[in-house]
Design a protein around this motif. Structure first.
Motif, short mmCIF file in Angstrom:
data_model
loop_
_atom_site.label_atom_id
_atom_site.label_comp_id
_atom_site.label_asym_id
_atom_site.label_seq_id
_atom_site.Cartn_x
_atom_site.Cartn_y
_atom_site.Cartn_z
N LEU A 13 0.82 -1.20 0.00
CA LEU A 13 0.00 0.00 0.00
C LEU A 13 0.86 1.25 0.00
O LEU A 13 0.68 2.15 0.82
CB LEU A 13 -0.95 -0.01 1.20
N GLY A 14 1.83 1.31 -0.92
CA GLY A 14 2.57 2.55 -1.12
C GLY A 14 1.76 3.49 -1.98
O GLY A 14 0.56 3.29 -2.21
N LYS A 15 2.42 4.54 -2.49
CA LYS A 15 1.72 5.53 -3.30
C LYS A 15 1.09 4.90 -4.53
O LYS A 15 -0.07 5.16 -4.85
CB LYS A 15 2.71 6.64 -3.70
N SER A 16 1.85 4.07 -5.24
CA SER A 16 1.31 3.47 -6.46
C SER A 16 0.29 2.37 -6.13
O SER A 16 -0.68 2.18 -6.87
CB SER A 16 2.44 2.90 -7.32
N GLY A 17 0.48 1.66 -5.02
CA GLY A 17 -0.47 0.63 -4.62
C GLY A 17 -1.83 1.21 -4.28
O GLY A 17 -2.87 0.67 -4.66
N LEU A 18 -1.81 2.32 -3.55
CA LEU A 18 -3.06 2.99 -3.21
C LEU A 18 -3.77 3.48 -4.46
O LEU A 18 -4.98 3.29 -4.62
CB LEU A 18 -2.76 4.17 -2.27
N ALA A 19 -3.01 4.09 -5.38
CA ALA A 19 -3.60 4.59 -6.63
C ALA A 19 -4.18 3.44 -7.45
O ALA A 19 -5.27 3.56 -8.03
CB ALA A 19 -2.54 5.33 -7.43
N ALA A 20 -3.46 2.32 -7.49
CA ALA A 20 -3.94 1.16 -8.25
C ALA A 20 -5.22 0.61 -7.66
O ALA A 20 -6.17 0.26 -8.39
CB ALA A 20 -2.86 0.08 -8.28
N ALA A 21 -5.29 0.49 -6.33
CA ALA A 21 -6.46 -0.05 -5.67
C ALA A 21 -7.71 0.79 -5.97
O ALA A 21 -8.78 0.26 -6.30
CB ALA A 21 -6.23 -0.14 -4.17
N LEU A 22 -7.57 2.10 -5.87
CA LEU A 22 -8.71 2.99 -6.12
C LEU A 22 -9.12 2.96 -7.59
O LEU A 22 -10.31 2.99 -7.92
CB LEU A 22 -8.35 4.41 -5.69
N PHE A 23 -8.14 2.87 -8.50
CA PHE A 23 -8.43 2.78 -9.92
C PHE A 23 -9.19 1.49 -10.23
O PHE A 23 -10.21 1.50 -10.95
CB PHE A 23 -7.13 2.82 -10.72
N LEU A 24 -8.72 0.39 -9.70
CA LEU A 24 -9.35 -0.91 -9.95
C LEU A 24 -10.79 -0.93 -9.44
O LEU A 24 -11.69 -1.44 -10.10
CB LEU A 24 -8.53 -2.01 -9.28
N LYS A 25 -11.00 -0.39 -8.26
CA LYS A 25 -12.35 -0.35 -7.69
C LYS A 25 -13.26 0.50 -8.56
O LYS A 25 -14.42 0.12 -8.82
CB LYS A 25 -12.28 0.22 -6.27
N ASP A 70 -8.23 -13.27 -9.31
CA ASP A 70 -8.10 -13.38 -10.77
C ASP A 70 -6.87 -12.64 -11.26
O ASP A 70 -6.32 -12.96 -12.32
CB ASP A 70 -9.34 -12.79 -11.45
N LEU A 71 -6.43 -11.63 -10.50
CA LEU A 71 -5.29 -10.81 -10.89
C LEU A 71 -4.60 -10.31 -9.63
O LEU A 71 -5.26 -9.95 -8.65
CB LEU A 71 -5.76 -9.60 -11.73
N ILE A 72 -3.27 -10.29 -9.66
CA ILE A 72 -2.49 -9.75 -8.54
C ILE A 72 -1.63 -8.61 -9.06
O ILE A 72 -0.90 -8.77 -10.04
CB ILE A 72 -1.60 -10.84 -7.90
N VAL A 73 -1.74 -7.45 -8.42
CA VAL A 73 -0.97 -6.27 -8.79
C VAL A 73 0.00 -5.97 -7.66
O VAL A 73 -0.42 -5.65 -6.55
CB VAL A 73 -1.88 -5.05 -9.05
N VAL A 74 1.29 -6.08 -7.93
CA VAL A 74 2.29 -5.84 -6.89
C VAL A 74 2.86 -4.44 -7.01
O VAL A 74 3.13 -3.95 -8.10
CB VAL A 74 3.44 -6.88 -6.93
N SER A 75 3.03 -3.78 -5.87
CA SER A 75 3.66 -2.47 -5.84
C SER A 75 5.16 -2.62 -6.10
O SER A 75 5.73 -3.68 -5.84
CB SER A 75 3.43 -1.80 -4.50
#
Length: 452
Positions: A13-25, A70-75
């Motif tokens: 949950l770094g900067k890019s992880g947080l951005a990715a999570a909100l985008f995916l949702k 179904d998909l894993i996104v790693v920071s």
């Protein structure tokens, strides 16, 4: 990439992880975030995630959490040899990073810039050149905004100028920049990648999906970078600060030139004297930026004006102050040995050098010849101090300072008029600071406080 109703896990949950999570949702995915840090450490981010229906796993990774996706996104900060990630890969699950995810949705063309050193300066300069020329330009990646946050502003006409790191490139699959730039490849992050070969292989992935309609800009004087040429289908353009080359940018006499092809007449771009950045390494950064800009169709006269008006990026050989005829420079971004060598080489001598931080399995003995020639005293800080002192014993006077404020105080006391106090640590900052920016800001604040 179809995301609606897909189960997606974001790891880290770094900067890019947080951005990715909100985008995916926002794209309709069922999102879970997993981080090894405690709930209290993530307190500022958890409420916003829960509010939009994102599940949060803190304090460690659960194996079942990974298996149900179904998909894993790693920071970028999450190594691929993390046991849970490693097992997911072994089971054939799709594991990508934020850069790869963003590239599936980003519109327009991409300039991607990587290298062990000079990425941020070159990326910022390319962004400025493009903007000054009137091109619709977005800048981000490993600096500024995560790539995923650029998607909403991107259009078919836009250029996204991205700094990309080896951590980000590890997980790319379809990422395909129109222009890829590899500035240099020298040992760095060996604690993460395990070997220089693995590190270089990660950098090489920047060109993996390029084809004959794309461009690859490479350093003609960097042997490891030259090896990337064998891995590409793109058109190769070179840059060199020491000799004329057949296709690309080079220095000849006192000026910088661009050559569009082997048969083209060299086109003058600007006199070297107009480059406002200190250090020969910055000439290489400008050469790379100019080459990318000409390939994107920016006119020579526009490039010249942009380069002449460019100033050093924060924390990169940034002149902080001159106090009692002693100059203070902040190069906190020098987080590896090669970057520190480039920083020290920018000064004729009389350097008081602050070294140390968190070691990245670096070889500090490489600094020895330059230290003998140009450095009066080395002041060591952080957890790498003892290793640095051991490897550089007998090379130059070394004082163990422990902390940045103590090192600066010692250096300021010892320096005489005409000397330089230089923060160029050759280490990451994570033992005593949040990041290299935090370290640089603290240094700057301490120096400026001395003027009062």
């Amino acid at each position: 990439m179809e995301l609606k109703k897909k189960r997606v896990l974001v790891v880290g949950l770094g900067k890019s992880g947080l951005a990715a999570a909100l985008f995916l949702k926002a794209r309709g995915a069922q999102v879970t975030v997993s981080d090894t840090r405690s709930a209290s450490a993530l307190a500022k981010d958890i409420p916003a995630l829960l509010e939009v229906g994102i599940m949060v796993e803190s304090g460690g990774h659960g194996l079942l959490t990974f298996r149900r996706q179904d998909l894993i996104v790693v920071s970028p900060g999450v190594p691929l040899d993390t046991p849970e990630v490693k097992q997911a890969l072994a089971f054939g699950q799709t594991v990508i990073g934020e850069l790869e995810l963003a590239s599936r949705f980003l519109e327009g063309r991409v300039v991607a810039i990587t290298g062990s050193n000079g990425k941020t300066t070159t990326t910022t300069l390319v962004g400025k050149i493009f903007e000054d020329a009137g091109l619709p330009t977005l800048v981000g990646g490993n600096i500024g905004l995560p790539v995923i946050e650029l998607i909403g502003e991107s259009t078919p006409e836009s250029w996204s100028v991205l700094e990309v790191s080896s951590f980000q490139l590890e997980t790319v699959i379809e990422f395909k920049p129109k222009i890829a730039v590899v500035l240099n490849i020298t040992p760095d992050h060996l604690d993460r990648h395990g070997s220089f070969a693995n590190y270089a292989a990660a950098k090489t992935k920047i060109t993996g999906q390029q084809d004959a309609d794309d461009f690859l800009v490479l350093n003609a004087e960097d042997k490891a970078t030259q090896m990337v040429a064998a891995k590409t289908k793109a058109q190769i353009f070179w840059f060199s600060a020491t000799r004329q080359i057949k296709q690309g940018t080079f220095v000849h006499g006192e000026s910088l030139f661009f050559k569009a092809s082997e048969t083209a007449t060299p086109e003058p771009i600007l006199p070297i004297a107009e480059i406002p950045l200190k250090g020969s390494h910055n000439v290489e950064n400008v050469l790379a930026a100019v080459c990318a800009a000409r390939l994107a169709g920016v006119p020579a006269e526009s490039i010249r004006a942009s380069v002449a008006a460019f100033h050093a990026v924060e924390h990169r050989l940034e002149r902080v102050a001159k106090i009692a005829d002693v100059e203070y420079y902040n190069d906190s971004k020098a987080t590896n040995v090669d970057a520190t060598m480039k920083a020290v080489a920018s000064f004729a001598g009389g350097v008081h050098l602050i070294l140390g931080g968190k070691d990245k399995d670096s070889d500090y003995t490489q600094l020895a010849p330059l230290l003998r020639e140009r450095v009066r005293v080395v002041y060591t800080i952080g957890s790498a101090a003892q290793k640095i002192e051991r490897e550089l014993a007998g090379v130059v006077k070394i004082e163990s300072a422990g902390t940045l404020d103590a090192a600066l105080a010692k250096a300021a006391e010892a320096a005489v008029p005409g000397d330089v106090v230089l923060l160029a640590p050759a280490c990451s900052s994570f033992d005593q600071f949040e990041n290299y920016e935090h370290r640089g800001r603290v240094f700057r604040e301490l120096v400026l406080a001395m003027k009062k």
